[in-house]
Write a protein that holds these residues in place. Sequence first.
Motif, short mmCIF file in Angstrom:
data_model
loop_
_atom_site.label_atom_id
_atom_site.label_comp_id
_atom_site.label_asym_id
_atom_site.label_seq_id
_atom_site.Cartn_x
_atom_site.Cartn_y
_atom_site.Cartn_z
N GLU A 1 -7.25 15.75 8.67
CA GLU A 1 -8.13 14.59 8.49
C GLU A 1 -8.62 14.06 9.83
OE1 GLU A 1 -9.43 13.64 5.74
OE2 GLU A 1 -8.19 14.83 4.41
N LEU B 1 0.91 6.66 6.47
CA LEU B 1 1.82 5.82 5.69
C LEU B 1 2.77 6.65 4.85
CD1 LEU B 1 -0.38 2.84 4.45
CD2 LEU B 1 1.47 2.78 6.13
N ARG B 2 2.25 7.69 4.22
CA ARG B 2 3.11 8.56 3.41
C ARG B 2 4.18 9.22 4.29
NH1 ARG B 2 4.86 8.44 -0.83
NH2 ARG B 2 4.84 10.63 -1.36
N HIS C 1 4.79 16.54 -0.54
CA HIS C 1 4.67 15.57 0.55
C HIS C 1 5.86 15.62 1.50
CE1 HIS C 1 1.42 12.93 -1.57
NE2 HIS C 1 1.05 14.18 -1.37
N ILE D 1 -3.65 6.80 5.19
CA ILE D 1 -2.88 7.12 3.99
C ILE D 1 -1.83 8.18 4.29
CG2 ILE D 1 -3.07 8.32 1.76
CD1 ILE D 1 -5.72 6.67 1.37
N TYR D 2 -2.22 9.26 4.94
CA TYR D 2 -1.24 10.30 5.27
C TYR D 2 -0.18 9.78 6.24
CZ TYR D 2 -3.66 14.06 2.81
OH TYR D 2 -4.21 14.85 1.84
N ALA E 1 -9.40 6.06 6.58
CA ALA E 1 -8.50 5.71 5.48
C ALA E 1 -7.63 6.91 5.11
CB ALA E 1 -9.31 5.23 4.28
N ASP E 2 -8.22 8.10 5.07
CA ASP E 2 -7.42 9.29 4.78
C ASP E 2 -6.30 9.46 5.81
OD1 ASP E 2 -8.81 10.12 2.50
OD2 ASP E 2 -10.15 11.44 3.63
N LEU F 1 0.83 -1.20 0.00
CA LEU F 1 0.00 0.00 0.00
C LEU F 1 0.87 1.25 0.00
CD1 LEU F 1 -2.71 1.44 0.11
CD2 LEU F 1 -2.73 1.06 2.58
N SER F 2 1.92 1.26 0.80
CA SER F 2 2.82 2.41 0.86
C SER F 2 3.45 2.66 -0.51
CB SER F 2 3.89 2.17 1.92
OG SER F 2 4.71 3.30 2.05
N ARG G 1 2.20 1.78 -3.42
CA ARG G 1 1.15 2.26 -4.33
C ARG G 1 0.86 3.74 -4.08
NH1 ARG G 1 -4.91 -0.13 -5.37
NH2 ARG G 1 -5.48 1.42 -6.92
N LEU G 2 0.87 4.15 -2.83
CA LEU G 2 0.65 5.56 -2.51
C LEU G 2 1.78 6.43 -3.05
CD1 LEU G 2 -0.59 5.14 1.17
CD2 LEU G 2 -1.98 5.84 -0.80
#
Length: 118
Positions: free
Chosen positions: A38, A77-78, A26, A74-75, A70-71, A9-10, A12-13
């Motif tokens: 978020e 993980l980024r 980022h 996602i942040y 999820a948001d 997932l990381s 893919r992001l």
Amino acid sequence: MPRQDIAELSERLAEFARRRDWEQFHSPKNLSMALAGEAGELLEHFQWLTEAQSRALPADKKEAVALEMADIFIYLLRLAERLDIDLVDAAWRKMAINEQRYPAERVRGDARRAEEYD
């Protein structure tokens, strides 16, 4: 979630950001600020609900909460990817610290902060 799934997932992001030329935006500062925003949006879903209502969300509200979560994920993980931090490893280390700070036999049923115990 297994590490492999988190790593996939990381990646893919990161690819999603690269394809849009967003990596420039980022930075750890920007990602942490987006993460906080978020988290605020997640809080809005629970504002003014009773404890019972917060545990029994209708399906549409639960889906909206899932997408806000999820948001946040996602942040997070980024941010971890940009800082080269293994979140799973960090979580295991933090759990070990918390197990020492909050021994079950000492804190059971009491929600005070660690420094508030005798």
